[in-house]
Design a protein around this motif. Structure first.
Motif, PDB file in Angstrom:
ATOM      1  N   PRO A 132      41.329  35.671  41.915  1.00  0.00           N
ATOM      2  CA  PRO A 132      39.865  35.709  42.031  1.00  0.00           C
ATOM      3  C   PRO A 132      39.343  37.081  42.453  1.00  0.00           C
ATOM      4  O   PRO A 132      38.335  37.555  41.915  1.00  0.00           O
ATOM      5  CB  PRO A 132      39.568  34.657  43.097  1.00  0.00           C
ATOM      6  N   TRP A 156      38.409  31.962  46.963  1.00  0.00           N
ATOM      7  CA  TRP A 156      37.987  33.341  46.746  1.00  0.00           C
ATOM      8  C   TRP A 156      38.881  34.370  47.444  1.00  0.00           C
ATOM      9  O   TRP A 156      38.754  35.562  47.196  1.00  0.00           O
ATOM     10  CB  TRP A 156      36.547  33.499  47.246  1.00  0.00           C
ATOM     11  N   TYR A 171      35.767  32.546  37.107  1.00  0.00           N
ATOM     12  CA  TYR A 171      35.233  33.387  38.177  1.00  0.00           C
ATOM     13  C   TYR A 171      34.124  34.315  37.694  1.00  0.00           C
ATOM     14  O   TYR A 171      33.146  34.554  38.414  1.00  0.00           O
ATOM     15  CB  TYR A 171      36.367  34.167  38.863  1.00  0.00           C
ATOM     16  N   GLN A 190      30.392  32.032  45.374  1.00  0.00           N
ATOM     17  CA  GLN A 190      31.095  32.681  46.484  1.00  0.00           C
ATOM     18  C   GLN A 190      30.181  32.785  47.688  1.00  0.00           C
ATOM     19  O   GLN A 190      29.026  33.204  47.577  1.00  0.00           O
ATOM     20  CB  GLN A 190      31.570  34.077  46.077  1.00  0.00           C
TER      21      GLN A 190
END
Length: 325
Positions: free
Chosen positions: A191, A186, A315, A322
Motif C-alpha cells: 500500500p 495502510w 489503493y 486512508q
C-alpha cells in the motif's frame, strides 16, 4: 457445522477468514472494536454473522463473545510495521492482554478448540531460507520497539501451546508470511509503495520517477495473496494436528526493489530507485518452507503477477479511505 468466534474479524485477514467460514456454512460471531478493522470488509456477509463491538483487552467483552461458541479463531492484534515503532506499548497491551483474555474465556466457557494467528515476525532474522516451523523464535534486542510485535506473538504462541496441553482438545497455530490483497490496511509495503507512486506520478508527469527506499531494496520477501492465506488456514483447520504450527505463504521470493518496479510498471511508469537508511532490526530475507502445510493439501494458487495489479489498483482508487493524522 460449528459456531465460531473470530476475534479481529473485521481486520484484513480476519474478514477474509470470516467470509470463508460463512461460505462453509458455519455460524460466525465477530468480536472487534474496529480500531484497525472496518465493517466494509464484512458487508458481503453482514446478514450472516453476529457482530459484537468490543475491545479484546476487556475480559468481560471477550467472555460474552466466547459464550456459546464451539471454537475460537484469535486474530485480534495490532499489525503494521509503522505501529511496531510508534506504539510498541499498545502492540504489547493488545497482544498479551488479548491472549490472556481469550484463554481465560475459553476455559470459563468450556471452549476447547482454539486457532491462533501468529506471524513470520517471530523469527526476526531467520537462520535459514526457506524457513521451516522448527526455526528458533528470537527477540534479539528488547530495547528495539520493532520487536514488540514479534515478542507479543511469541508470548501468544507459548500460552496457546502450554495451556493447550491441559485445557484444550485442539490448538492450531498458523504463521502468515507477508499476506497482501486489496484493503489490507495502510501500514505495509505494498500500500505504501502504491500510494507513494501515485503521488509521485502526479508530480512527475513524464520521465522516470525518483522513488526512495529503505536501504537499497535488496531485501526479499515472499508475498502471499489473502485468498491463498484463507486456503491454507482452512486446510490446517480441516486436517491440522493438535499443538502444531503451520506456515502459510508462498515460496515465490522477490526483492523489494523489484516489487517497486513491478508496481510502477503496472501503472505504466518507470522509477529510479533512491537508496536510504534501513530501519533498525529489519530482516534482509524472508521466505517460508510450506512443506508441512502442503502435506495437508495446501497449494498456493495466486502468483504475485496475478494478485499485485488488483491490489495496486484498489489503493489508487481508494486513497480517500486512508485515515488522515
Amino acid at each position: 457445522m460449528s459456531s465460531i468466534l473470530v476475534t479481529g474479524g473485521s481486520g484484513f485477514i480476519g474478514a477474509a477468514l470470516v467470509k470463508a467460514l460463512v461460505r462453509d456454512g458455519h455460524s460466525i460471531r465477530v468480536l472487534d472494536d474496529n480500531s484497525r478493522g472496518a465493517m466494509r470488509r464484512l458487508q458481503d456477509v453482514a446478514d450472516h454473522i453476529e457482530f459484537i463491538a468490543g475491545d479484546i483487552r476487556d475480559p468481560a467483552a471477550v467472555t460474552r463473545a466466547v459464550h456459546g461458541v464451539d471454537e475460537v479463531h484469535h486474530l485480534a492484534f495490532v499489525n503494521g510495521t509503522e505501529f511496531f515503532y510508534s506504539a510498541p506499548e499498545l502492540v504489547l497491551d493488545v497482544g498479551v492482554k488479548g491472549m490472556i483474555n481469550v484463554i481465560d474465556a475459553c476455559r470459563s466457557e468450556g471452549v476447547r478448540s482454539l486457532i491462533l494467528a501468529s506471524s513470520s515476525e517471530v523469527y526476526q532474522t531467520p537462520p535459514h531460507i526457506p524457513t521451516d516451523e522448527s526455526a528458533p523464535l528470537v527477540v534479539p534486542d528488547p530495547g528495539n520497539p520493532r520487536y514488540s510485535y514479534g515478542g507479543g506473538k511469541i508470548i501468544s504462541e507459548l500460552m496457546a501451546i502450554n495451556y493447550g496441553r491441559k485445557y484444550f482438545d485442539r490448538v492450531l497455530i498458523f504463521r502468515p508470511h507477508n499476506v497482501y490483497g486489496p484493503d489490507m490496511g495502510w501500514e505495509h509495503v505494498i500500500p505504501q509503495f502504491s500510494l507513494r507512486l501515485k503521488q509521485s506520478a502526479a508530480e512527475h508527469r513524464s520521465g522516470k520517477i525518483p522513488f526512495k527506499l529503505q536501504s537499497d531494496g535488496s531485501q526479499t520477501r515472499s508475498f502471499c495473496h489473502v485468498d491463498d492465506l484463507v486456503r491454507g488456514v482452512m486446510a490446517m483447520r480441516a486436517k491440522g494436528e493438535h499443538l502444531n504450527i503451520y506456515h502459510v505463504g508462498t515460496t515465490e521470493e522477490i526483492t523489494i526493489a523489484d516489487l517497486a518496479r513491478r508496481i510502477a510498471a503496472h501503472r505504466g511508469r518507470e522509477i529510479e530507485l533512491v537508496a536510504g537508511p534501513a530501519p533498525e532490526g529489519a530482516t534482509d530475507r524472508r521466505c517460508p518452507d510450506i512443506a508441512k502445510l502442503k502435506k495437508l493439501g495446501y497449494s498456493p494458487q495466486v502468483p504475485l503477477a496475478n494478485g499485485l495489479p488488483s491490489t495496486v489498483d484498489w489503493y489508487w482508487a481508494h486513497e480517500e479511505l486512508q485515515a488522515k493524522i
